[in-house]
Design a protein around this motif. Structure first.
Motif, PDB file in Angstrom:
ATOM      1  N   LEU A  51       0.815  -1.216   0.000  1.00  0.00           N
ATOM      2  CA  LEU A  51       0.000   0.000   0.000  1.00  0.00           C
ATOM      3  C   LEU A  51       0.853   1.273   0.000  1.00  0.00           C
ATOM      4  N   ILE A  54      -0.694   4.960  -0.722  1.00  0.00           N
ATOM      5  CA  ILE A  54      -1.649   5.652   0.147  1.00  0.00           C
ATOM      6  C   ILE A  54      -1.054   6.933   0.724  1.00  0.00           C
ATOM      7  N   ARG A  55       0.182   6.857   1.182  1.00  0.00           N
ATOM      8  CA  ARG A  55       0.810   8.035   1.796  1.00  0.00           C
ATOM      9  C   ARG A  55       0.854   9.226   0.849  1.00  0.00           C
ATOM     10  N   LEU A  58      -2.547  10.819   0.149  1.00  0.00           N
ATOM     11  CA  LEU A  58      -3.138  11.589   1.244  1.00  0.00           C
ATOM     12  C   LEU A  58      -2.406  12.903   1.490  1.00  0.00           C
TER      13      LEU A  58
END
Length: 114
Positions: A51, A54-55, A58
């Motif tokens: 994943l 995701i960072r 965001l």
């Protein structure tokens, strides 16, 4: 028979766009830019984890939203203090670009930004 006096004086709003609208525009720009950048990654490093996207997905829109909020405040001060509009626009663009760049660095740190 009573007479009521009503004042129907209205003043035009100082800001035609609300801070939420500017933040949404900034976040949208950040999301589009980071999405285009991340879609170009064909084979991510297995060490980044499953994943890893995701960072940046965001953090960069958050940085864009903060940049949009900064443009709201800069335009407010421009109107309040009578600063030249061209200077305010240039400062707003620079603040947004620097904010997005910092968002890219923080979002991609440890993955694509080594």
């Amino acid at each position: 028979m009573t007479m009521t006096q009503s004042n129907k004086l209205t003043t035009p709003p100082i800001h035609p766009a609300s801070p939420g609208k500017r933040m949404a525009i900034g976040a949208g720009i950040g999301l589009i830019l980071i999405s285009l950048f991340l879609l170009s990654v064909r084979e991510p490093n297995p060490g980044w984890g499953k994943l890893w996207m995701i960072r940046p997905l965001l953090i960069v829109p958050l940085a864009g939203a903060i940049g949009g909020l900064c443009t709201y405040f800069i335009s407010h001060f421009q109107k309040q203090f009578g600063i030249n509009k061209a200077i305010a626009i240039i400062v707003s663009v620079l603040v947004c670009l620097i904010g997005l760049w910092i968002g890219f660095v923080l979002g991609l740190d440890g993955t694509l930004w080594n």
